[in-house]
Design a protein around this motif. Structure first.
Motif, short mmCIF file in Angstrom:
data_model
loop_
_atom_site.label_atom_id
_atom_site.label_comp_id
_atom_site.label_asym_id
_atom_site.label_seq_id
_atom_site.Cartn_x
_atom_site.Cartn_y
_atom_site.Cartn_z
N LEU A 199 0.89 -1.07 0.51
CA LEU A 199 0.21 -0.26 -0.17
C LEU A 199 0.93 0.99 -0.22
N PHE A 200 2.22 1.25 0.62
CA PHE A 200 3.16 2.10 0.92
C PHE A 200 3.49 3.02 -0.78
N PHE A 201 3.80 1.65 -1.21
CA PHE A 201 4.64 1.71 -2.53
C PHE A 201 3.44 2.15 -3.90
N LEU A 202 2.56 1.84 -3.50
CA LEU A 202 1.14 2.17 -4.10
C LEU A 202 0.86 3.71 -4.53
N ASN A 203 0.52 3.77 -3.12
CA ASN A 203 0.24 4.86 -3.01
C ASN A 203 0.65 6.07 -3.28
N MET A 204 2.83 5.99 -2.98
CA MET A 204 3.68 6.81 -3.77
C MET A 204 3.51 6.47 -5.19
N MET A 205 3.54 6.08 -5.54
CA MET A 205 3.02 6.07 -7.73
C MET A 205 2.07 6.51 -7.74
N GLU A 206 0.69 6.14 -7.29
CA GLU A 206 -0.29 7.22 -7.32
C GLU A 206 -0.05 8.35 -7.30
N LYS A 207 0.30 8.75 -6.22
CA LYS A 207 -0.34 10.44 -5.94
C LYS A 207 1.53 11.39 -6.35
N ARG A 208 2.59 10.14 -6.47
CA ARG A 208 3.92 10.55 -7.42
C ARG A 208 3.88 10.92 -8.93
N TYR A 209 3.18 9.89 -8.78
CA TYR A 209 3.31 9.53 -11.00
C TYR A 209 2.40 9.36 -11.31
N GLN A 210 1.56 9.71 -10.67
CA GLN A 210 -0.25 9.10 -11.43
C GLN A 210 -0.75 8.26 -11.67
N ARG A 211 -0.07 6.84 -11.68
CA ARG A 211 -0.36 5.13 -12.51
C ARG A 211 -0.06 4.70 -11.36
N THR A 212 -0.39 3.35 -11.64
CA THR A 212 -0.15 2.25 -11.17
C THR A 212 0.52 1.17 -11.93
N LEU A 213 0.70 0.02 -10.67
CA LEU A 213 1.85 -1.06 -11.82
C LEU A 213 0.84 -2.92 -11.75
N SER A 214 1.01 -3.12 -13.18
CA SER A 214 0.75 -4.21 -13.21
C SER A 214 1.01 -5.19 -11.65
N PRO A 215 0.21 -6.20 -11.72
CA PRO A 215 0.57 -6.86 -11.00
C PRO A 215 1.65 -7.89 -10.16
N ASN A 216 2.30 -8.72 -11.55
CA ASN A 216 3.66 -8.47 -12.07
C ASN A 216 4.66 -8.10 -11.48
N GLN A 217 4.58 -6.84 -11.51
CA GLN A 217 5.22 -5.40 -11.16
C GLN A 217 6.17 -5.51 -9.92
N LEU A 218 4.47 -5.13 -9.55
CA LEU A 218 4.50 -4.63 -7.65
C LEU A 218 5.08 -6.04 -7.85
N GLU A 219 4.56 -7.22 -7.89
CA GLU A 219 4.70 -8.44 -7.22
C GLU A 219 6.61 -7.94 -6.89
N CYS A 220 7.35 -7.72 -8.46
CA CYS A 220 8.67 -8.26 -8.03
C CYS A 220 9.64 -7.28 -7.31
N VAL A 221 8.61 -6.25 -8.02
CA VAL A 221 9.24 -5.02 -6.93
C VAL A 221 9.68 -5.40 -5.07
N LEU A 222 8.29 -5.88 -5.37
CA LEU A 222 7.98 -6.72 -3.35
C LEU A 222 8.78 -7.16 -2.57
N GLN A 223 8.69 -8.50 -3.82
CA GLN A 223 10.20 -9.53 -3.76
C GLN A 223 11.34 -8.54 -3.50
N GLU A 224 12.37 -7.64 -3.84
CA GLU A 224 13.41 -6.97 -3.97
C GLU A 224 13.34 -6.27 -2.72
N SER A 225 12.25 -5.63 -2.84
CA SER A 225 11.79 -4.43 -1.52
C SER A 225 12.56 -5.75 -0.14
#
Length: 288
Positions: A199-225
């Motif tokens: 939720l932290f990352f999605l909120n940042m993406m939406e507020k700062r860049y006005q976009r969201t990630l696909s489920p695959n992209q979000l999964e990879c980012v969270l795994q690396e984080s």
């Protein structure tokens, strides 16, 4: 990486605005406090305890001169006391510390010192906090001192998974947090982003860049984080992920290396431990 320095900068702004608001509300009856902010290790003037103490004395003198206040001692031809004259600052570290404490005892000041761990250990300013010792009992009732540092290994909030400048691999022993704990200084710990990271990352993406990630992209980012789930890591990740086309599949290896989620040019000190402690030498709003 947890946002400690940004927090201190924001806190300084909030406290400065509060002081200005109090002046408007109470007028000349309110003794406005200067807000003095220092980021240790970012310049020659904040690299050692000696230079840090000297620069704080200079700024307090400037404030007193600007406000036309009088300190202790006899007033000079400018209406300021001997304590308001830079030429009266002692030459040695120990004497400068005593002098700084006398200024903080006579005048209400808000002092914020960020990243004590970034000081050199000349005069044991870092490991023994010699410029802060024996300060609490002599401060002006309205003087507020706030400092921040990373925790030493062995603290409840310490990091043991990364190497540092301590006694061995995986340890951080700067001494700052240990000395503060020994003095029973109240503290606030800023934790990693270990829960609700999605939720932290999605909120940042939406507020700062006005976009969201696909489920695959979000999964990879969270795994690396999981290796470094800090506010800084997610901020850098959002900058890179914002350029990914929504239809582009991302694999863990690509997140890690192509493009790198953490630019190689990023200063090494930003990639260190991500849990910090904010230590308060006095309550945030002591009674007037």
């Amino acid at each position: 990486g947890a946002g400690k320095t940004a927090f201190c900068a924001k806190l300084a702004d909030v406290l400065r605005e509060r002081e200005e608001a109090m002046v408007k509300e109470k007028g000349v009856t309110y003794d406005q406090r200067p807000v003095i902010l220092r980021f240790c290790g970012t310049s020659a003037g904040s690299a050692t305890g000696n230079m840090l103490v000297l620069s704080m004395c200079w700024q307090i003198h400037y404030w007193l001169s600007k406000k036309g206040r009088s300190g202790s001692g006899n007033s000079n031809s400018n209406g300021n006391s001997d304590h308001d004259n830079d030429s009266n600052i002692p030459a040695t570290y120990k004497e400068r510390v005593v002098y700084l404490h006398s200024l903080l005892a006579k005048h209400p000041v808000i002092l914020i010192i960020d990243s004590l761990d970034q000081l050199s250990n000349d005069d044991e300013a870092r490991s023994n906090l010699t410029f802060l010792r024996d300060m609490g009992g002599t401060l002006h009732p309205r003087t507020l001192v706030i400092v921040s540092t990373i925790p030493d290994s062995g603290d409840d909030t310490s990091i043991s998974s990364k190497s540092g400048s301590g006694s061995g691999k995986g340890s951080y022993t700067f001494g700052c947090s240990s000395r503060l704990k020994e003095s029973h200084v109240p503290s606030i710990a800023v934790p990693l982003v270990d829960t609700g990271a999605d939720l932290f990352f999605l909120n940042m993406m939406e507020k700062r860049y006005q976009r969201t990630l696909s489920p695959n992209q979000l999964e990879c980012v969270l795994q690396e984080s999981q290796e470094e789930p800090s506010a800084l890591w997610f901020t850098l990740a959002a900058q890179i992920a914002s350029k990914w086309p929504s239809t582009m599949p991302v694999y863990h290896s690509e997140v890690r290396s192509s493009p790198p989620l953490l630019p190689p040019s990023l200063p090494a000190f930003l990639l260190g431990p991500s849990i910090y402690c904010l230590y308060w030498l006095l309550p945030l709003y002591p009674p007037d």
